[in-house]
Design an enzyme around this catalytic site. Sequence first.
Site, PDB file in Angstrom:
ATOM      1  N   TYR A  57       0.821  -1.019  -0.030  1.00 21.47           N
ATOM      2  CA  TYR A  57      -0.165  -0.070  -0.038  1.00 21.47           C
ATOM      3  C   TYR A  57       0.840   1.273  -0.124  1.00 21.47           C
ATOM      4  O   TYR A  57       1.585   1.668   1.030  1.00 21.47           O
ATOM      5  CB  TYR A  57      -0.878   0.064   1.069  1.00 21.47           C
ATOM      6  CG  TYR A  57      -1.910  -1.038   1.217  1.00 21.47           C
ATOM      7  CD1 TYR A  57      -2.247  -1.915   0.243  1.00 21.47           C
ATOM      8  CD2 TYR A  57      -2.560  -1.589   2.523  1.00 21.47           C
ATOM      9  CE1 TYR A  57      -3.309  -2.873   0.362  1.00 21.47           C
ATOM     10  CE2 TYR A  57      -3.544  -2.267   2.720  1.00 21.47           C
ATOM     11  CZ  TYR A  57      -3.667  -3.189   1.378  1.00 21.47           C
ATOM     12  OH  TYR A  57      -4.621  -4.340   1.625  1.00 21.47           O
ATOM     13  N   PRO A 199     -16.015  -4.565   2.843  1.00 22.10           N
ATOM     14  CA  PRO A 199     -17.301  -5.030   3.354  1.00 22.10           C
ATOM     15  C   PRO A 199     -18.217  -3.982   2.499  1.00 22.10           C
ATOM     16  O   PRO A 199     -19.484  -4.277   2.756  1.00 22.10           O
ATOM     17  CB  PRO A 199     -17.350  -5.178   4.847  1.00 22.10           C
ATOM     18  CG  PRO A 199     -16.043  -4.148   5.018  1.00 22.10           C
ATOM     19  CD  PRO A 199     -15.172  -4.054   3.960  1.00 22.10           C
ATOM     20  N   ARG A 202     -15.973  -1.579  -1.892  1.00 22.52           N
ATOM     21  CA  ARG A 202     -15.304  -0.501  -2.366  1.00 22.52           C
ATOM     22  C   ARG A 202     -16.012   0.799  -2.392  1.00 22.52           C
ATOM     23  O   ARG A 202     -15.721   1.744  -3.255  1.00 22.52           O
ATOM     24  CB  ARG A 202     -14.459  -0.774  -3.585  1.00 22.52           C
ATOM     25  CG  ARG A 202     -13.989  -2.167  -3.814  1.00 22.52           C
ATOM     26  CD  ARG A 202     -13.134  -2.297  -5.211  1.00 22.52           C
ATOM     27  NE  ARG A 202     -12.561  -3.782  -4.937  1.00 22.52           N
ATOM     28  CZ  ARG A 202     -11.339  -4.199  -4.286  1.00 22.52           C
ATOM     29  NH1 ARG A 202     -10.846  -3.091  -3.527  1.00 22.52           N
ATOM     30  NH2 ARG A 202     -11.017  -5.391  -4.279  1.00 22.52           N
ATOM     31  N   GLY A 203     -16.596   0.993  -1.340  1.00 23.23           N
ATOM     32  CA  GLY A 203     -17.343   2.550  -1.366  1.00 23.23           C
ATOM     33  C   GLY A 203     -18.606   2.503  -1.764  1.00 23.23           C
ATOM     34  O   GLY A 203     -19.682   3.439  -1.455  1.00 23.23           O
ATOM     35  N   PHE A 204     -18.760   1.460  -2.788  1.00 22.30           N
ATOM     36  CA  PHE A 204     -20.116   1.780  -3.789  1.00 22.30           C
ATOM     37  C   PHE A 204     -21.496   1.533  -2.774  1.00 22.30           C
ATOM     38  O   PHE A 204     -22.378   2.149  -2.956  1.00 22.30           O
ATOM     39  CB  PHE A 204     -20.171   0.513  -4.675  1.00 22.30           C
ATOM     40  CG  PHE A 204     -21.032   1.012  -5.703  1.00 22.30           C
ATOM     41  CD1 PHE A 204     -20.848   2.010  -6.531  1.00 22.30           C
ATOM     42  CD2 PHE A 204     -22.097   0.312  -6.261  1.00 22.30           C
ATOM     43  CE1 PHE A 204     -21.696   2.401  -7.878  1.00 22.30           C
ATOM     44  CE2 PHE A 204     -23.043   0.468  -7.408  1.00 22.30           C
ATOM     45  CZ  PHE A 204     -22.752   1.556  -8.247  1.00 22.30           C
ATOM     46  N   THR A 206     -22.164   2.418   0.087  1.00 20.95           N
ATOM     47  CA  THR A 206     -22.584   3.505   0.925  1.00 20.95           C
ATOM     48  C   THR A 206     -23.588   4.379   0.170  1.00 20.95           C
ATOM     49  O   THR A 206     -24.093   5.130   0.870  1.00 20.95           O
ATOM     50  CB  THR A 206     -21.127   4.552   1.168  1.00 20.95           C
ATOM     51  OG1 THR A 206     -20.709   5.147  -0.205  1.00 20.95           O
ATOM     52  CG2 THR A 206     -19.958   3.653   1.724  1.00 20.95           C
ATOM     53  N   GLY A 207     -23.779   4.380  -1.104  1.00 23.51           N
ATOM     54  CA  GLY A 207     -24.625   5.202  -1.871  1.00 23.51           C
ATOM     55  C   GLY A 207     -24.271   6.492  -2.235  1.00 23.51           C
ATOM     56  O   GLY A 207     -24.937   7.305  -2.689  1.00 23.51           O
TER      57      GLY A 207
END
Length: 323
Positions: A57, A199, A202-204, A206-207
Site C-alpha cells: 500500500y 465490506p 469499495r465504497g459503492f 455507501t450510496g
Amino acid sequence: MERRKLGKAGPEVSAIGLGCMTMSPVYGQTLDEAEALATLGRALDLGVTFWDTADVYGMGHNEQLIGGFLKGRRDAVFLATKFGITRAGVNGDPAYVEQACDASLQRLGVEAIDLFYLHRAQPGRPIEETVEAMAKLVKAGKVRHLGLSEVSPQTLERACKVHQITAVQSEYSLWTRDPEAGVLEACERLGVGFVPYSPLGRGFLTGEIRSPDDFEEGDWRRGNPRFQGEAFARNLGLVDKVRALAEAKGVTPSQLALAWVMARNPHIVPIPGTRRRKYLEDNAGAVNVALSAAELAEIDAAFPPDLDAGQRYPDAMMGALNG
C-alpha cells in the site's frame, strides 16, 4: 466497542477493524495526511483498534504512516500487515518471507507484528513452503499470529497442518458472496477467524457513488469491471435497495451492510477502509445495529448469493484470487 475473537481460540480484537489502505494514494486521491492521522486518533477514541495495512500500500508509505503514529502507543493497537505482492508478481518464496517481515518491522517501527498475512498465494508454489517460513517468524518473536488472504478452502486446510492460521482475509460483502462457497465453512471447521475486506463494496454500498465521474482522476476503480457500463447501472439498483432497507431500519446504508456481514458469524471481523473521521464514526456505529431473522431474510432476498454484480477485478488480477 464490542470485541470478537479471531477464530474459536484466537486473539480478541475490536468487532470492527480499520482498513488503512486509502490513507496512501492507492485510489488516485490527493493524500491528506493530517486527516489520515486524525482518523487514526479517532479510531483509538472509538475503540477501533484492529488495524490492517500491507507493504504494497503506497509501496511502504502506509506502514510508515501507521508506524509514525504508533510511536509511544504501540500496545493500543492489534496490528496486521501483509506481504507477497511485489512489482514482479506474487512472491511466496521462503527466502523472501523473513526479508519482507524485517522490512515491514522497520517501516512500522515495532518489535513484532500481531498478524502477518500472506497477501496472495503464489501460483505453483506449495503453500506449505511459505507457511513453514512464516512459522519460523513466530518462533523468532517477530510475528504473533499468521494469516492468509484470498485462499481456497483446500489451501487453508493444508496450511493449518503446518501452523495454526489465525485469520483468512477475503473480499466479502452484500455483492461479493464468494466466501460462502466453502471458505467460511472451512474457517469455522478449522477454528480460523474471517476478516472481510471491502465490506462496503469499495465504497459503492455507501450510496455516495452515483456516477463513474464521482471517482477522482487516477482512481483505479474507474477501470474496475463493476464500475463500468451495464454493470454500473445494474449495481446502482442494488445500492438503492440498500438505501431503502437502511431507511426502514433507521440506520445508514454503511451500517446496514456492515451489520449484515457481522451477523453471518461471531468470528467475522470486517475491516472497512476509510481515511476520513466521519466515515469511521459511521462505520463504528454498525456494532449497535441488531438485525432480526426477518430482516436478514429480507436482505438476503434482495441480494441472493448468485447475484452477478460484475467481475471483482480486471482479468489480469482474477487469477490470484482463491488460490
